[in-house]
Scaffold this motif. Sequence first.
Motif, PDB file in Angstrom:
ATOM      1  N   ARG A  85       0.873  -1.280  -0.101  1.00  0.00           N
ATOM      2  CA  ARG A  85       0.176   0.146  -0.035  1.00  0.00           C
ATOM      3  C   ARG A  85       0.505   1.002   0.308  1.00  0.00           C
ATOM      4  O   ARG A  85       1.785   1.101   0.359  1.00  0.00           O
ATOM      5  CB  ARG A  85      -0.766   0.037   1.023  1.00  0.00           C
ATOM      6  N   VAL A  86      -0.055   2.738   0.118  1.00  0.00           N
ATOM      7  CA  VAL A  86       0.924   3.662   0.268  1.00  0.00           C
ATOM      8  C   VAL A  86      -0.098   4.189   0.873  1.00  0.00           C
ATOM      9  O   VAL A  86      -1.395   4.062   1.641  1.00  0.00           O
ATOM     10  CB  VAL A  86       1.124   4.667  -1.351  1.00  0.00           C
ATOM     11  N   THR A 146       4.927   7.554   1.291  1.00  0.00           N
ATOM     12  CA  THR A 146       4.975   6.414   2.119  1.00  0.00           C
ATOM     13  C   THR A 146       4.490   5.640   1.731  1.00  0.00           C
ATOM     14  O   THR A 146       3.687   5.218   1.284  1.00  0.00           O
ATOM     15  CB  THR A 146       4.656   6.383   3.557  1.00  0.00           C
ATOM     16  N   VAL A 147       5.813   3.990   1.437  1.00  0.00           N
ATOM     17  CA  VAL A 147       5.146   2.706   1.298  1.00  0.00           C
ATOM     18  C   VAL A 147       5.313   1.999   2.176  1.00  0.00           C
ATOM     19  O   VAL A 147       6.052   1.685   3.153  1.00  0.00           O
ATOM     20  CB  VAL A 147       5.737   1.911  -0.215  1.00  0.00           C
ATOM     21  N   SER A 196      -0.637  -1.174 -10.399  1.00  0.00           N
ATOM     22  CA  SER A 196      -0.807  -0.420  -9.811  1.00  0.00           C
ATOM     23  C   SER A 196      -2.009   0.813  -9.776  1.00  0.00           C
ATOM     24  O   SER A 196      -2.680   1.243  -7.858  1.00  0.00           O
ATOM     25  CB  SER A 196      -0.417   1.057 -10.589  1.00  0.00           C
ATOM     26  N   PRO A 197      -3.089   0.030 -10.219  1.00  0.00           N
ATOM     27  CA  PRO A 197      -4.189   0.503 -10.039  1.00  0.00           C
ATOM     28  C   PRO A 197      -4.751  -0.663  -8.289  1.00  0.00           C
ATOM     29  O   PRO A 197      -4.813  -0.267  -7.740  1.00  0.00           O
ATOM     30  CB  PRO A 197      -5.002  -0.322 -10.960  1.00  0.00           C
ATOM     31  N   SER A 239      -4.856   0.425  -0.952  1.00  0.00           N
ATOM     32  CA  SER A 239      -4.346   2.322  -0.177  1.00  0.00           C
ATOM     33  C   SER A 239      -5.719   2.783   0.020  1.00  0.00           C
ATOM     34  O   SER A 239      -5.630   4.079   0.673  1.00  0.00           O
ATOM     35  CB  SER A 239      -3.636   2.696  -0.500  1.00  0.00           C
ATOM     36  N   GLY A 240      -7.022   2.300  -0.557  1.00  0.00           N
ATOM     37  CA  GLY A 240      -8.346   2.848  -0.038  1.00  0.00           C
ATOM     38  C   GLY A 240      -8.892   4.031  -1.167  1.00  0.00           C
ATOM     39  O   GLY A 240      -9.155   5.379  -1.119  1.00  0.00           O
ATOM     40  N   ILE A 241      -7.613   4.432  -2.172  1.00  0.00           N
ATOM     41  CA  ILE A 241      -8.343   5.089  -3.327  1.00  0.00           C
ATOM     42  C   ILE A 241      -8.529   4.523  -4.892  1.00  0.00           C
ATOM     43  O   ILE A 241      -7.579   3.615  -5.586  1.00  0.00           O
ATOM     44  CB  ILE A 241      -6.327   5.301  -3.418  1.00  0.00           C
ATOM     45  N   GLY A 242     -10.000   5.115  -4.959  1.00  0.00           N
ATOM     46  CA  GLY A 242     -10.625   4.152  -6.226  1.00  0.00           C
ATOM     47  C   GLY A 242     -11.420   4.815  -5.945  1.00  0.00           C
ATOM     48  O   GLY A 242     -12.232   5.558  -4.132  1.00  0.00           O
ATOM     49  N   PRO A 243     -12.485   3.730  -6.692  1.00  0.00           N
ATOM     50  CA  PRO A 243     -14.621   4.249  -6.320  1.00  0.00           C
ATOM     51  C   PRO A 243     -14.751   3.671  -5.150  1.00  0.00           C
ATOM     52  O   PRO A 243     -14.249   2.334  -4.524  1.00  0.00           O
ATOM     53  CB  PRO A 243     -14.837   3.437  -7.001  1.00  0.00           C
ATOM     54  N   LYS A 244     -15.353   4.672  -4.128  1.00  0.00           N
ATOM     55  CA  LYS A 244     -15.882   4.404  -2.559  1.00  0.00           C
ATOM     56  C   LYS A 244     -16.494   2.962  -3.250  1.00  0.00           C
ATOM     57  O   LYS A 244     -16.192   2.460  -1.937  1.00  0.00           O
ATOM     58  CB  LYS A 244     -17.050   5.554  -2.380  1.00  0.00           C
TER      59      LYS A 244
END
Length: 580
Positions: free
Chosen positions: A267-268, A281-282, A310-311, A317-322
């Motif tokens: 995750r980032v 941060t990774v 990458s996706p 990481s919680g970055i994407g379509p909610k």
Amino acid sequence: MPGLTRLASLVSLIVIGASITNGKVLSDLTELSAQASFDFIVVGGGVGGSVVASRLSENPRHNVLLVEAGPENQGVTEIAVPGFFFFINGTYSWGHTSTPQVGLGGRSMPYTQGRVLGGSSSLNGMMYTRGSSDDYDLWGKVSGDSRWSWKNLFPYFLKNEQLVPPPGGRNATGQYDPRYHGRNGPLHVSLPWAGPTDFDLLAVKNAEAQDEIKFNQEPNSGKNAGLSYVQSTIGNGERWSAAVGFLGEKARERPNLTILLNTQTTRVLPSNNARNLDIRTVELVPLGGGNATIVAAKKEVILSAGAFGSPTILLNSGIGPKKELNKVKVKTIHDLPDVGKGLSDHLIFPVAWSANGVAQPVDTAAALEQWQTNRTGPLSEAVGHQIIFARIPKEAQLLKDYRDPASGPNAPHFEITLASQGPQVGGYVVLLTPRSRGSVKIRSNNPLDRPLIDLGYLTDPFDTLAIKEGVRVAKRWYQGPAYEDYVTGFLGPDPDTLADKEFVELLQQTAGTFWHPVGTNSISAKGSKKGVVDSDLKVKGVKGLRIVDASVIPYVPTAHTQAATYVLAERAADIIKEDW
Ligand SMILES: Cc1cc2nc3c(=O)[nH]c(=O)nc-3n(C[C@H](O)[C@H](O)[C@H](O)COP(=O)(O)OP(=O)(O)OC[C@H]3O[C@@H](n4cnc5c(N)ncnc54)[C@H](O)[C@@H]3O)c2cc1C
Ligand SMILES: *[C@@H]1O[C@H](CO)[C@@H](O)[C@H](O)[C@H]1NC(C)=O
Ligand SMILES: *[C@@H]1O[C@H](CO)[C@@H](O)[C@H](O)[C@H]1NC(C)=O
Ligand SMILES: *[C@@H]1O[C@H](CO)[C@@H](O)[C@H](O)[C@H]1NC(C)=O
Ligand SMILES: *[C@@H]1O[C@H](CO)[C@@H](O)[C@H](O)[C@H]1NC(C)=O
Ligand SMILES: CC(=O)N[C@H]1CO[C@H](CO)[C@@H](O)[C@@H]1O
């Protein structure tokens, strides 16, 4: 297959003479000092990541960490020998499988992606094809930024490339145009060792004898339509991967570049005290799992884990379509609907003709001995000698019924590969301009789980109709005058004699891939709600995080995708350097 076993035993007998440098190459996470500190952390050592890590560390003020999930590429014979392309050990691949494909009658497809330094360029087919200038001008349009256009990217193709003589040094004058090639870049490109063969010369004659497909001396000029000689990322008879070109001895000697192998980025992570979302941060774990280590970059994190990797990292990481993240119980830190959407890829369809040729079997042991002696012979080649790029004919009903998905009037709809196997002539019809789109999603909130890869093949009706047109183009080609005494008949599958249902079933059963996924973190204009990165390749709405790999390419180009990824990464490296 007994031939394969024999090949494997041959391979295991040889250790090639590549020197393995230690020092700044760490073989696992335990070797990373807790005190180490980095300006940039690049995730993924494939085409995008190797170029960016190498270019950023050219500046001694930048301290760079490159994290790669897979092992070292050096010293692996089957990776180095171009002709062993089909026989590379599965341990160097992620071993992905697609979801059951609706458009393929429910079939799932195994899907190779490199997991080794050099990424997919360490096990790809080495074809070097840039595509049409229209493909790049479309990047410029969708990103609202003319830096991403053929004219402005062209100097970066030259910077990246070094055209070198074919293995063995034959004179290939007339089979390419030197004006379109680089002379000093790290990426070596060459024409095939052998040729032109009688079969190659028949094709050149045929191109003169009909009007639909003409000979094109230089397929990498931005005008790729026609019959051309193949160019490959091969130098001195060896595979020239991104790791060979950009992470060789010179780069490894730099005190400011650390390469960390066998380590997966899960995750980032956002920094706690940032007012706006700030991610530098990774989270790292040994490949396959184990205790996590957190490493922060002083300047930026750059994701280069590829169109699937990458996706997947963003979604974990919680970055994407909610809505989708809620379903797998991942807390959304940034609602970005297009992460993982827009996957476009090249489906391939095998067709064959009967012919008067005589099969010429290759003695693999002798070929390997020759390759070891002086890096020439059949094993210094990977795929065929020639390729065709062609468009759907203007008058075809298909282009009246559907909006043409090609990036422009110069962009071909098909690639047709040429291969003579004695009594058969074989080839793939490749759909370069699909309208179908797939997606990448995560399966659960366990970041080590494999992503759900839906290729979306043949889900748009245009694509099946276009494949039929492509087969017709190939049929017309082999009906050309030069093949009169050589090609004796079409073995199919033939869209003009089979019932639609039968043709479609054969298509569903035999379609494969050329492994060109892009578009899962698409570039778009600054301010646009669509897409995942802006035209500086920064993740929208986030500070400190960029993406540099095939995932940001908005539509699959009319080419094999490594050259497009190389030029993207060369341009991106300069954009990042300008910022710091
Ligand atoms: C079998 C095959 C044949 C191909 N043939 C050709 C060809 O002939 N010509 C051509 O032009 N293109 C070809 N391609 C496509 C070309 O290789 C890709 O377009 C190109 O490599 C894409 O570059 P990338 O940087 O996006 O991804 P990659 O080169 O795949 O690199 C991604 C890297 O990230 C690493 N990674 C992924 N996830 C993580 C993680 N979580 N943590 C750490 N590291 C991670 C991977 O291990 C990999 O090393 C082929 C591809 C394949 C798979
Ligand atoms: C592939 O690599 C693994 C691990 O190095 C090894 O155990 C296996 O024998 C290899 N397979 C072949 C066919 O070489
Ligand atoms: C290569 O061939 C071309 C013609 O095909 C010729 O003009 C040229 O001199 C040759 N070069 C060498 C180095 O032999
Ligand atoms: C993980 O960390 C725990 C606690 O520090 C330790 O007991 C365990 O041995 C570690 N596991 C591995 C695989 O290193
Ligand atoms: C390479 O070696 C082979 C024999 O294995 C020989 O036939 C060929 O001429 C050599 N080529 C070069 C360029 O030295
Ligand atoms: C940022 C950083 O660590 N820079 C170092 C890069 O390497 C040179 C030596 O070549 C050092 O002097 C720098 O401190």
